[in-house]
Design a protein around this motif. Structure first.
Motif, short mmCIF file in Angstrom:
data_model
loop_
_atom_site.label_atom_id
_atom_site.label_comp_id
_atom_site.label_asym_id
_atom_site.label_seq_id
_atom_site.Cartn_x
_atom_site.Cartn_y
_atom_site.Cartn_z
N LYS A 124 2.32 -1.44 -2.56
CA LYS A 124 1.41 -0.65 -1.73
C LYS A 124 0.18 -0.30 -2.57
CE LYS A 124 4.94 1.52 1.19
NZ LYS A 124 5.52 2.81 1.64
N LEU A 172 -3.77 1.35 -2.85
CA LEU A 172 -4.81 2.24 -2.31
C LEU A 172 -6.12 1.94 -3.03
CD1 LEU A 172 -5.84 4.71 -0.68
CD2 LEU A 172 -5.01 6.16 -2.57
N VAL A 199 -4.48 0.14 1.76
CA VAL A 199 -5.16 1.26 2.42
C VAL A 199 -6.49 1.48 1.71
CG1 VAL A 199 -5.09 3.73 2.96
CG2 VAL A 199 -3.00 2.36 3.11
N THR A 200 -7.57 1.59 2.47
CA THR A 200 -8.89 1.84 1.86
C THR A 200 -9.39 3.21 2.32
OG1 THR A 200 -10.07 0.76 3.66
CG2 THR A 200 -9.47 -0.60 1.77
N GLU A 201 -9.97 3.96 1.39
CA GLU A 201 -10.57 5.26 1.70
C GLU A 201 -11.92 5.35 1.02
OE1 GLU A 201 -9.44 7.18 3.86
OE2 GLU A 201 -7.30 6.74 4.02
N ALA A 216 -4.00 10.36 1.88
CA ALA A 216 -3.27 9.08 1.91
C ALA A 216 -2.12 9.08 0.92
CB ALA A 216 -4.23 7.93 1.60
N HIS A 227 1.84 8.31 1.59
CA HIS A 227 2.45 7.09 1.06
C HIS A 227 2.61 7.21 -0.46
CE1 HIS A 227 1.80 5.01 4.89
NE2 HIS A 227 0.55 5.45 4.87
#
Length: 539
Positions: free
Chosen positions: A9, A11, A36-38, A47, A51
């Protein structure tokens, strides 16, 4: 061969959309499917709450609110990163101060943007190998079991992995310092220096000298480290502490100031600079450092009301009462309904209104502070409670002042520096003997408690002895003698009855606390060995 991220996973925290997409593409090319991108630090923290990421790629210079450094600080503080997680800080900046600031918080890796898939793969693989190899040590450290962590280091060293040998020695030496086994730590540092002049080994010798209380030798070693390795920020920090402990606050200020010039984005170092500059009446430096601390703290987990009260006090000292009042208003906005902030605000308002000649408003603010103190006293920091001892005494409320003073002395009797500051403060407004008499009384009470506990133990009333020591710890949570006697009694109970895992963990928690408090190794290691023996019989 490229690393395979298909099971990981990932980020990505990047505020620039084109770069965010480019990094996502690189990560995808390495097999990652859960990405996941922020674009902001705050969203990244959310996030990480949702996760458990295996890999975090974070831009250092995020625009807007949190920087990458603040994201890492908060994630670690809130324990959002599993031990196996890899946190890589990335930046397009090449300026020295930004590079040092990015590395200062010790991410697992550091990358200059733009980077290729090959570069990223190499860094991740390197981190993964290291983390997998050291997992047994890190797991014990995470649980606070430092002696067990040292044993794990020794096991790995016997495997004689040449690539990991020096890193293991460094880790083992640092753990030995933490548990107070300074002779073994020193020998490791000396042996390493004979093989090769590693900067960390030289620094380690300074650390050992510092913990032995040989501050003059520590200063000599640390000066040499800084001369040879001027970017080693830890050396400046320890040098400052050494100068403080020999009473040379000006030199301590100079050391911290040098580190801040190299890495100005460290909020904790800016805080230290502000306090030292204030203490030595270097008001220009203090003002600048408090302002930097407040700016850095806006989106930091380390934001504190004391930063604002410190700046307001500097303005008061330099006759800028209107600016001080403006800072107080900002303090109230930033820390709404925070008891410590409300009391600091009220005390500052009392001083500001008194300076302006508004005596009625000053009295109202002072009364507000006293009322809040009665309501929230036990929740306040010991530094603020010490200030309230003085304020209550000077206002004529000697009963409240003495009660708080007694609580502070009782809870901190083993903290020599704090007791020294308390005695100095009381000497300024009460007289030299008032606090000293109280200190001696608390020490006598402590002896009586321990004598009673030992008597109960000798009479065979083990449970009553344990209950007595545990009750005493609620009043003196950091007292060395009580903690040691409690652990010894708990171990005796396990030896004479049927031990279980829960009882062992209970005793271990007190041993871990003893280590954190700096109780000498020769006292802690004996009881740790006894507890290990009990644990081995259970296992």
């Amino acid at each position: 061969m490229a690393v395979d991220l298909s099971s990981k996973k990932v980020l990505i925290i990047e505020d620039q959309a084109p770069m965010r997409d480019a990094i996502k593409q690189i990560v995808g090319s390495l097999g990652a499917r859960f990405i996941v991108t922020e674009e902001s630090g705050s969203n990244a923290i959310v996030a990480m709450r949702n996760h458990k990421f295996d890999i975090v790629l974070c831009d250092y210079n995020l625009l807007g609110e949190k920087t990458g450094q603040q994201v890492l600080e908060e994630a670690r503080y809130l324990k959002l990163l599993p031990l196996s997680s890899i946190f890589i800080m990335a930046t397009g900046e090449h300026r020295l101060e930004l590079v040092l600031s990015a590395v200062d918080n010790k991410p697992d890796e550091y990358l200059i943007k733009p980077f290729s898939a090959k570069q990223l793969s190499s860094r991740i693989e390197k981190c993964q190998v290291r983390k997998d190899y050291l997992a047994c040590v890190e797991n014990e450290i995470d649980k606070g079991n430092l002696y067990q962590a040292i044993h794990q280091c020794e096991k790995l060293l016997r495997q004689d992995d040449k690539k990991m040998h020096m890193q293991l020695l460094k880790m083992q030496a640092e753990l030995l310092v933490k548990v107070g086994d300074l002779n073994k730590a020193e020998q490791i540092y000396l042996d390493v220096k004979q093989q090769r002049e590693f900067p960390w080994a030289k620094l380690g010798l300074g650390v050992v000298a510092f913990h032995r209380g040989d501050y003059v030798r520590a200063i000599k070693i640390l000066d040499e480290v800084i001369e040879q390795h001027p970017m080693m920020l830890e050396a400046y920090d320890l040098l400052a502490k050494s100068y403080e402990l020999i009473g040379d606050d000006e030199q301590a200020l100079s050391s911290v100031n040098s580190a801040v010039e190299l890495s100005p984005r460290s909020i904790l170092r800016q805080k230290k600079l502000a306090v030292l500059a204030d203490k030595t009446d270097n008001l220009f430096i203090a003002k600048k450092a408090y302002m930097a601390t407040i700016k850095l703290g806006k989106n930091s987990i380390h934001k504190s009301p004391t930063d604002y009260s410190g700046l307001a006090n500097i303005y008061l000292k330099t006759d800028f009462s209107d600016k001080a009042l403006q800072v107080v208003r900002e303090l109230n906005q930033q820390f709404h309904n925070d008891p410590e902030a409300m009391i600091r605000s009220a005390l500052l308002e009392a001083d500001i209104y008194q300076t302006k000649g508004h005596m009625e408003l000053a009295l109202q603010a002072q009364e507000k502070a006293f009322k809040l103190n009665k309501q929230f006293n036990k929740q306040l920091s010991r530094e603020l409670r010490m200030e309230m001892v003085r304020e209550c005494y000077l206002s004529g409320d000697t009963e409240t002042s003495n009660e708080m003073l007694n609580d502070l002395v009782t809870a901190n009797i083993d903290d020599k520096l704090f007791i020294k500051d308390l005695l100095t403060m009381c000497g300024d407004f009460v007289g030299d003997n008032h606090a000293e008499i109280l200190v001696q009384k608390v020490k006598r009470d402590l002896v009586n408690i321990n004598n009673k506990g030992v008597s109960l133990f000798q009479e065979g009333n083990i449970r009553k002895a344990i209950a007595l020591f545990e009750k005493a710890l609620t009043l003196m949570p950091d007292n060395h003698t009580i903690i040691l006697n409690l652990v010894k009694t708990l171990i005796y109970e396990m030896k004479t009855s049927k031990p279980d895992q829960e009882k062992v963990m209970h005793a271990q928690s007190y041993i871990n606390k003893a280590i954190q408090l700096g109780i000498p190794h020769n006292k802690v290691s004996v009881i740790q060995t006894e507890l290990d023996a009990i644990l081995s019989t259970i296992n």
